[in-house]
Motif scaffolding. Sequence first.
Motif, mmCIF file in Angstrom:
data_model
loop_
_atom_site.group_PDB
_atom_site.id
_atom_site.type_symbol
_atom_site.label_atom_id
_atom_site.label_comp_id
_atom_site.label_asym_id
_atom_site.label_seq_id
_atom_site.Cartn_x
_atom_site.Cartn_y
_atom_site.Cartn_z
ATOM 1 N N UNK A 179 0.828 -1.214 0.000
ATOM 2 C CA UNK A 179 0.000 0.000 0.000
ATOM 3 C C UNK A 179 0.858 1.258 0.000
ATOM 4 N N UNK A 180 1.997 1.209 0.690
ATOM 5 C CA UNK A 180 2.880 2.366 0.775
ATOM 6 C C UNK A 180 3.567 2.634 -0.549
ATOM 7 N N UNK A 181 4.043 1.582 -1.194
ATOM 8 C CA UNK A 181 4.690 1.731 -2.499
ATOM 9 C C UNK A 181 3.711 2.232 -3.547
ATOM 10 N N UNK A 182 2.511 1.645 -3.557
ATOM 11 C CA UNK A 182 1.505 2.066 -4.532
ATOM 12 C C UNK A 182 1.218 3.562 -4.427
ATOM 13 N N UNK A 183 1.060 4.029 -3.194
ATOM 14 C CA UNK A 183 0.747 5.444 -2.980
ATOM 15 C C UNK A 183 1.906 6.336 -3.412
ATOM 16 N N UNK A 184 3.125 5.927 -3.080
ATOM 17 C CA UNK A 184 4.285 6.745 -3.434
ATOM 18 C C UNK A 184 4.409 6.895 -4.949
ATOM 19 N N UNK A 185 4.276 5.803 -5.680
ATOM 20 C CA UNK A 185 4.373 5.861 -7.143
ATOM 21 C C UNK A 185 3.240 6.700 -7.716
ATOM 22 N N UNK A 186 2.029 6.509 -7.195
ATOM 23 C CA UNK A 186 0.875 7.250 -7.712
ATOM 24 C C UNK A 186 1.022 8.753 -7.473
ATOM 25 N N UNK A 187 1.483 9.149 -6.301
ATOM 26 C CA UNK A 187 1.686 10.575 -6.020
ATOM 27 C C UNK A 187 2.716 11.176 -6.971
ATOM 28 N N UNK A 188 3.738 10.411 -7.292
ATOM 29 C CA UNK A 188 4.752 10.879 -8.238
ATOM 30 C C UNK A 188 4.153 11.027 -9.637
ATOM 31 N N UNK A 189 3.300 10.085 -10.028
ATOM 32 C CA UNK A 189 2.624 10.186 -11.325
ATOM 33 C C UNK A 189 1.785 11.463 -11.365
ATOM 34 N N UNK A 190 1.018 11.703 -10.317
ATOM 35 C CA UNK A 190 0.166 12.891 -10.269
ATOM 36 C C UNK A 190 1.007 14.163 -10.367
ATOM 37 N N UNK A 191 2.113 14.215 -9.645
ATOM 38 C CA UNK A 191 2.952 15.406 -9.653
ATOM 39 C C UNK A 191 3.485 15.700 -11.050
ATOM 40 N N UNK A 192 4.006 14.682 -11.719
ATOM 41 C CA UNK A 192 4.560 14.890 -13.065
ATOM 42 C C UNK A 192 3.470 15.343 -14.024
ATOM 43 N N UNK A 193 2.330 14.672 -13.982
ATOM 44 C CA UNK A 193 1.246 15.015 -14.909
ATOM 45 C C UNK A 193 0.742 16.436 -14.696
ATOM 46 N N UNK A 194 0.466 16.792 -13.467
ATOM 47 C CA UNK A 194 -0.152 18.094 -13.210
ATOM 48 C C UNK A 194 0.828 19.248 -13.367
ATOM 49 N N UNK A 195 2.116 18.994 -13.199
ATOM 50 C CA UNK A 195 3.089 20.065 -13.312
ATOM 51 C C UNK A 195 3.652 20.202 -14.724
ATOM 52 N N UNK A 196 3.729 19.114 -15.461
ATOM 53 C CA UNK A 196 4.429 19.139 -16.749
ATOM 54 C C UNK A 196 3.511 19.120 -17.970
#
Length: 267
Positions: free
Chosen positions: A24-41
């Motif tokens: 659950x921790x790994x899934x959340x970490x990867x997903x938050x990183x995906x969101x950050x890249x998408x919304x910022x770039x």
Amino acid sequence: MKLYLDPGHGGSDAGAQGKGINEKTLNLDIALRIRTILTQDYKGVRVRMSRSDDRTKSLRERTNEANGWGADFYLSIHCNAFNGAARGYEDFIYSSLSDRSDTAAHQRAIHKEVMKTNELPDRGLKKANFHVLRETAMPALLTENGFIDNPADARKMANPAWRQAVARGHVNGLAKAFKLKLAASNQALCKVIAGGFHSKENASTRVELLKSHGISAFITKTSIAGKPWYRVQAGAYSNRKNARTHLDTVRAAGINDAYITGRGQGV
């Protein structure tokens, strides 16, 4: 493009476990990183997450939320476990879908890009009767990013730089599948990002660490899902090769979660 991003498990449901890591921790970490890249770039992308912290949420709640929101794509992030020997990456679409469907085309695009970044064996493009694939009204994909109980895979999972690379692979695949456009501010330059933080104090600490190694850096602030996010930028280059050289310098200073945004020139 409206993406419903689903970090699998959470709260009382830890998911797979192995080598001292909870899925659950790994899934959340990867997903938050995906969101950050998408919304910022990228421009024209809206992201809603099934959870952005460690909470319990049923499968039905997740798919109902995605359907009610009218998402264009459902992406569920997971990690695997089996017998300690199995390893690698695989992804799934709903079992009844044709290989000629739009969903299958999206799967192929994302699979190809993730495999470029994750340094894992390729277990293939698969189909399954999972709830999040069956009960979603939009195309849906579930990715299994390595085996948490395998020593080789688990070592990679524990590295923030690997999780950042996996997130970037997912984003690159989404960009190909949905023809996403970079935000104007990110089209010309490759920026070396030395971490992102919810706390400005933590971002400032990172800047001071970089300065102690002779690396100039500054903080940029943005908002994601209504919350402040502080990114540490350690350089910007029109040539991608130069950006990669500086990225190596930043990582040599112990900043394992550093990465590059933007295209720049060259490869």
